[in-house]
Scaffold this motif. Structure first.
Motif, mmCIF file in Angstrom:
data_model
loop_
_atom_site.group_PDB
_atom_site.id
_atom_site.type_symbol
_atom_site.label_atom_id
_atom_site.label_comp_id
_atom_site.label_asym_id
_atom_site.label_seq_id
_atom_site.Cartn_x
_atom_site.Cartn_y
_atom_site.Cartn_z
ATOM 1 N N ALA A 197 0.846 -1.191 0.000
ATOM 2 C CA ALA A 197 0.000 0.000 0.000
ATOM 3 C C ALA A 197 0.881 1.240 0.000
ATOM 4 N N PRO A 198 0.437 2.307 -0.654
ATOM 5 C CA PRO A 198 1.198 3.564 -0.633
ATOM 6 C C PRO A 198 1.063 4.261 0.714
ATOM 7 N N PHE A 199 1.878 5.298 0.928
ATOM 8 C CA PHE A 199 1.796 6.085 2.155
ATOM 9 C C PHE A 199 0.501 6.897 2.170
ATOM 10 N N ASN A 200 -0.062 7.094 3.367
ATOM 11 C CA ASN A 200 -1.210 7.983 3.511
ATOM 12 C C ASN A 200 -0.726 9.424 3.417
ATOM 13 N N PRO A 201 -1.238 10.222 2.486
ATOM 14 C CA PRO A 201 -0.756 11.603 2.344
ATOM 15 C C PRO A 201 -1.009 12.426 3.595
ATOM 16 N N VAL A 202 -0.100 13.351 3.884
ATOM 17 C CA VAL A 202 -0.286 14.268 5.004
ATOM 18 C C VAL A 202 -1.116 15.458 4.525
ATOM 19 N N LEU A 203 -1.687 16.169 5.455
ATOM 20 C CA LEU A 203 -2.523 17.320 5.122
ATOM 21 C C LEU A 203 -1.699 18.372 4.372
ATOM 22 N N GLY A 204 -2.227 18.840 3.240
ATOM 23 C CA GLY A 204 -1.536 19.858 2.463
ATOM 24 C C GLY A 204 -0.484 19.324 1.513
ATOM 25 N N GLU A 205 -0.267 18.027 1.535
ATOM 26 C CA GLU A 205 0.695 17.423 0.599
ATOM 27 C C GLU A 205 0.226 17.657 -0.842
ATOM 28 N N VAL A 254 8.281 15.131 0.489
ATOM 29 C CA VAL A 254 7.805 14.773 1.829
ATOM 30 C C VAL A 254 8.249 13.364 2.222
ATOM 31 N N TRP A 255 8.129 12.428 1.284
ATOM 32 C CA TRP A 255 8.401 11.026 1.573
ATOM 33 C C TRP A 255 9.749 10.553 1.028
ATOM 34 N N ALA A 256 10.647 11.480 0.673
ATOM 35 C CA ALA A 256 11.905 11.115 0.020
ATOM 36 C C ALA A 256 12.727 10.111 0.842
ATOM 37 N N ASP A 257 12.946 10.417 2.111
ATOM 38 C CA ASP A 257 13.777 9.535 2.941
ATOM 39 C C ASP A 257 13.128 8.176 3.142
ATOM 40 N N VAL A 258 11.811 8.174 3.339
ATOM 41 C CA VAL A 258 11.100 6.910 3.547
ATOM 42 C C VAL A 258 11.142 6.071 2.270
ATOM 43 N N SER A 259 10.858 6.689 1.135
ATOM 44 C CA SER A 259 10.852 5.966 -0.135
ATOM 45 C C SER A 259 12.219 5.369 -0.437
ATOM 46 N N ASP A 293 14.744 -0.388 9.289
ATOM 47 C CA ASP A 293 14.958 0.447 10.469
ATOM 48 C C ASP A 293 14.984 1.918 10.072
ATOM 49 N N ARG A 294 15.711 2.224 9.005
ATOM 50 C CA ARG A 294 15.765 3.608 8.536
ATOM 51 C C ARG A 294 14.393 4.077 8.057
ATOM 52 N N ALA A 295 13.678 3.185 7.369
ATOM 53 C CA ALA A 295 12.350 3.538 6.862
ATOM 54 C C ALA A 295 11.394 3.832 8.014
ATOM 55 N N ARG A 296 11.476 3.035 9.073
ATOM 56 C CA ARG A 296 10.597 3.224 10.223
ATOM 57 C C ARG A 296 10.858 4.576 10.894
ATOM 58 N N VAL A 297 12.134 4.919 11.057
ATOM 59 C CA VAL A 297 12.494 6.195 11.679
ATOM 60 C C VAL A 297 12.043 7.361 10.801
ATOM 61 N N ALA A 298 12.289 7.256 9.505
ATOM 62 C CA ALA A 298 11.921 8.336 8.588
ATOM 63 C C ALA A 298 10.406 8.510 8.518
ATOM 64 N N LYS A 299 9.661 7.416 8.522
ATOM 65 C CA LYS A 299 8.199 7.497 8.478
ATOM 66 C C LYS A 299 7.661 8.113 9.759
ATOM 67 N N ARG A 300 8.254 7.729 10.898
ATOM 68 C CA ARG A 300 7.821 8.299 12.168
ATOM 69 C C ARG A 300 8.085 9.797 12.195
ATOM 70 N N VAL A 348 7.974 11.890 9.642
ATOM 71 C CA VAL A 348 6.921 12.546 8.869
ATOM 72 C C VAL A 348 5.640 12.623 9.678
ATOM 73 N N GLU A 349 5.265 11.520 10.322
ATOM 74 C CA GLU A 349 4.023 11.468 11.084
ATOM 75 C C GLU A 349 4.066 12.388 12.303
ATOM 76 N N GLU A 350 5.225 12.453 12.983
ATOM 77 C CA GLU A 350 5.347 13.313 14.156
ATOM 78 C C GLU A 350 5.288 14.782 13.762
ATOM 79 N N ARG A 351 5.869 15.130 12.628
ATOM 80 C CA ARG A 351 5.789 16.516 12.154
ATOM 81 C C ARG A 351 4.334 16.889 11.858
ATOM 82 N N GLU A 352 3.566 15.969 11.279
ATOM 83 C CA GLU A 352 2.155 16.215 10.986
ATOM 84 C C GLU A 352 1.366 16.429 12.276
ATOM 85 N N ARG A 353 1.630 15.615 13.292
ATOM 86 C CA ARG A 353 0.932 15.761 14.570
ATOM 87 C C ARG A 353 1.310 17.081 15.251
ATOM 88 N N ARG A 354 2.580 17.479 15.146
ATOM 89 C CA ARG A 354 3.019 18.721 15.766
ATOM 90 C C ARG A 354 2.355 19.933 15.117
#
Length: 384
Positions: A112-120, A310-315, A324-331, A333-339
């Motif tokens: 599955a693709p990544f869920n887009p963040v707001l404003g992406e 937005v998803w460069a590092d994760v992709s 491990d790197r993908a998990r950190v990079a995805k987190r 992105v998600e933490e920035r969205e929550r902030r």
């Protein structure tokens, strides 16, 4: 489209979903079935999976916005322009039907693709066709698209919301919303729906498109109905899950003009009910095989909200299978969205889309209208 530029902004672009090869083949994992079944053991039937977050091992290296956009700009040939070239309204509707089918792309089970963040956003050009998407809502997730081709005088506007639900042995993803194709030189507007995506776990894991697709042009009083379904083999077992059957008819009288039959991953034929003549309506191998990924033409023109940024590092980590790197990079992105969401809530700021005007409608859905009349050329391009 202007923004203070950052010259070192980086984008990661990957192969599109394609009938042969491409992203689906590159990222198929042998043990994916066992891992997916284990992942969903604790999910109850009827659960709304809108906010369900997959680990990066289950992700394609791209956003859902990019997948939506690819269905428009990643194609071999010029099917979209053919819609405007028809000499009669029936020829044009027939071309719109073929183009609608071309947007259905193969998906592999467990990816599955990544869920887009707001404003992406996602902005790509193919020749004179310019395509722009924006994630205009996060809860619920709503995506808007505007595409214009000034040379062909074609415009595409859509606003849609994918709603996944777990049904015990499967997940059904219903696409709510409407796609509208405007042929400006003919004064015609076509309303299109899309099939639902079925992700089955038992008895045999797999994915398939299913349901009724309707395409209607009020100006010409012509309509098409397509049924995506499984064609059964001997004794109703097995069969091909990519069958399509349908018709073109007059909306007012219901008179059938053309009959449609075939498989969206191979060939679909059309029969003239008056003359009996059979012709090829759509050939998937010609349209969506061996597609090439977009390329970055103007790095300085990239927006910070671009999906490939937005998803460069994760992709990049997913492509390299560095989980491990993908998990950190995805987190990250998600933490920035929550902030950002928490900051808006604290200040009372009401977020608004940059490129669309969005309003809820009386049916509980969404209506999105592009702010600009035309989409400008993009920094990311696809070869024609």
């Amino acid at each position: 489209m202007t923004e203070k530029q950052q010259p070192e902004r980086r984008a990661v672009l990957t192969a599109p979903l394609s009938l042969e090869g491409g992203l689906t083949a590159e990222h198929r994992t042998p043990t994916i079935v066992q891992r997916v079944l284990g992942l969903f053991r604790s999910v109850r039937p009827g659960t709304d999976l809108t906010h369900f977050q997959l680990p990066p091992q289950f992700n394609l290296p791209k956003s859902q916005l990019q997948c939506y956009g690819e269905s428009v700009y990643c194609i071999a040939g010029d099917i979209l322009r053919q819609c405007a070239r028809g000499e009669t309204s029936l020829e044009r509707l027939t071309a719109v039907v073929a183009w609608s089918i071309s947007m259905v792309r193969p998906l592999a089970f467990g990816q599955a693709p990544f869920n887009p963040v707001l404003g992406e956003t996602h902005h790509v050009s193919r020749g004179s066709l310019n395509v722009l998407l924006e994630q205009v809502s996060h809860h619920p997730p709503v995506s808007a698209l505007h595409a214009t081709d000034a040379e062909a005088k074609v415009e595409l506007v859509w606003c849609q919301n994918a709603v996944p639900k777990f049904n015990g042995t499967s997940v059904e993803v219903v696409i709510r919303g409407e796609r509208r194709l405007n042929l400006l030189s003919h004064g015609e507007s076509y309303e299109l729906s899309v099939p639902a995506l079925m992700i089955k776990f038992l008895p045999v894991p797999g994915t398939e498109w299913s349901g009724i697709v309707r395409i209607r042009c009020r100006e010409s009083d012509l309509e098409a109905e397509l049924c995506y379904h499984r064609s059964h083999s001997f004794l109703g077992l097995g069969g091909n899950s990519r069958a399509v059957k349908g018709k073109i008819f007059r909306s007012q009288t219901g008179e059938t003009l053309r009959e449609i039959h075939g498989h969206w991953n191979s060939k679909i034929t059309m029969k003239d009910v008056f003359s009996g003549k059979i012709s090829v309506l759509y050939d998937a191998k010609e349209a969506i095989s061996k597609l090439h990924p977009p390329i970055l033409k103007d790095p300085k023109g990239l927006l910070s909200t671009e999906s490939a940024v937005v998803w460069a590092d994760v992709s990049e980590a997913v492509v390299g299978r560095d989980w491990d790197r993908a998990r950190v990079a995805k987190r990250r992105v998600e933490e920035r969205e929550r902030r950002l969401r928490a900051e808006r809530d604290a200040s009372g700021e009401i977020w608004a889309p940059r490129f669309f005007r969005v309003t809820p409608n009386k049916d509980g859905g969404w209506e999105c209208r592009p702010i600009a009349p035309e989409v400008p050329p993009a920094p990311i391009v696809v070869s024609v």
